[in-house]
Design a protein around this motif. Structure first.
Motif, short mmCIF file in Angstrom:
data_model
loop_
_atom_site.label_atom_id
_atom_site.label_comp_id
_atom_site.label_asym_id
_atom_site.label_seq_id
_atom_site.Cartn_x
_atom_site.Cartn_y
_atom_site.Cartn_z
N ILE A 29 35.49 42.70 31.94
CA ILE A 29 35.88 42.33 30.56
C ILE A 29 34.88 41.37 30.41
N LYS A 30 34.37 41.28 29.26
CA LYS A 30 33.39 40.14 28.92
C LYS A 30 33.88 38.93 28.63
N GLY A 31 33.11 38.09 29.59
CA GLY A 31 33.77 36.63 29.37
C GLY A 31 34.09 36.28 30.83
N ILE A 32 34.34 37.25 31.69
CA ILE A 32 34.95 36.90 32.91
C ILE A 32 33.92 37.22 34.12
N GLY A 33 33.49 36.24 34.63
CA GLY A 33 32.59 36.43 35.92
C GLY A 33 33.05 36.26 37.11
N PRO A 34 32.45 36.15 38.18
CA PRO A 34 32.90 36.37 39.54
C PRO A 34 33.82 35.07 39.94
N TRP A 35 33.44 33.95 39.44
CA TRP A 35 34.32 32.68 39.61
C TRP A 35 35.72 32.84 39.28
N THR A 36 35.77 33.32 37.71
CA THR A 36 37.24 33.59 37.36
C THR A 36 37.71 34.49 37.82
N ALA A 37 37.39 35.47 38.14
CA ALA A 37 37.98 36.61 38.79
C ALA A 37 38.33 36.16 40.20
N GLU A 38 37.58 35.50 41.17
CA GLU A 38 37.99 34.97 42.23
C GLU A 38 38.98 34.30 42.36
N VAL A 39 39.05 33.00 41.29
CA VAL A 39 40.32 32.22 41.17
C VAL A 39 41.50 32.88 40.77
N TYR A 40 41.39 33.59 39.73
CA TYR A 40 42.61 34.42 39.33
C TYR A 40 42.96 35.27 40.84
N LEU A 41 42.42 35.78 41.53
CA LEU A 41 42.76 36.67 42.78
C LEU A 41 43.18 35.69 44.06
N SER A 42 42.74 34.42 43.78
CA SER A 42 43.15 33.43 45.04
C SER A 42 44.27 32.82 44.42
N HIS B 120 45.57 36.39 47.33
CA HIS B 120 44.54 37.01 48.35
C HIS B 120 44.22 35.98 49.32
N PRO B 121 44.28 36.74 50.57
CA PRO B 121 44.28 35.74 51.79
C PRO B 121 42.65 35.57 51.88
#
Length: 219
Positions: free
Chosen positions: A138-151, A156-157
């Motif tokens: 999704i345009k505008g979502i980078g790795p940090w945003t994705a990782e924080v969401y998953l966390s 996610h452990p």
């Protein structure tokens, strides 16, 4: 990474405590850190459009600024969901404090959800790599945003958001590095905390706050 048992997801305080105990066994240097930082907050939040939009809104902002914008955003939205967001035009958000880039990112998220290219239910069960791929498409979502969401919204452990500057600084402090490590360097340094990197990230965020406020010390 292979699928992880839902029982290991960081959605309850007792799971976090168990992971922190296992982390100290795996890396005894963290024993004093856990003792200093007790209790370490779980920080598990609702997911979906609400959770992801809150993370996007908070990007590159202080906690206080992000909270103020989020409160104004919720006041405009009422029910914070994708369909409601797309029903409103950009003028409705005048005065909220959303940057144009964040507004466009939220539109992209909402459209992806309604178009079924973003499936929150699948993200909660698929392997981490695949979940990251779905989110960062999704345009505008980078790795940090994705990782924080998953966390924080999935629990996610084994995720350590190495793009977070506070985490990189406190990792450097703990490991005796002279300079703040890069994202890739931080990923390598924290690999030894797998499969408990989610607990390690929460511990390091708490440690950062404790050290930053202790006797006015800044790191």
């Amino acid at each position: 990474m292979n699928r992880t048992s839902q029982d290991d997801f960081l959605r309850h305080d007792d799971v976090l405590r168990s992971h922190l105990s296992a982390l100290v066994v795996q890396d005894p240097t963290l024993g004093d850190v856990v003792a200093l930082c007790d209790p370490v907050p779980l920080r598990f939040e609702p997911g979906g459009f609400r959770g992801l939009s809150r993370i996007v809104i908070g990007q590159l902002l202080s906690v206080q600024s992000a909270a103020a914008i989020w409160d104004r955003f919720r006041a405009v939205m009422g029910d914070v969901d994708a369909a409601r967001f797309l029903d409103l035009d950009e003028v409705a958000f005048d005065g909220v404090g959303l940057s144009n880039a964040k507004y466009l990112t939220l539109r992209a998220i909402a459209k992806a959800e309604l178009g079924q290219t973003l499936r929150y239910d699948l993200i909660e069960t698929m392997p981490m790599f695949e979940a990251m791929k779905m989110l960062t498409a999704i345009k505008g979502i980078g790795p940090w945003t994705a990782e924080v969401y998953l966390s924080f919204c999935v629990g996610h452990p084994d995720i350590f958001p190495a793009g977070d500057l506070a985490l990189r600084k406190i990792v450097a402090h703990h490991m005796g590095c002279d300079v703040t490590p890069s994202i890739s360097e931080t990923m390598k340094l924290t690999q030894k905390w797998s499969p408990y990197r989610g607990a390690a990230a929460r511990l390091m965020w708490r440690y950062y706050a404790v050290i930053k406020n202790k006797e006015g010390i800044l790191i």
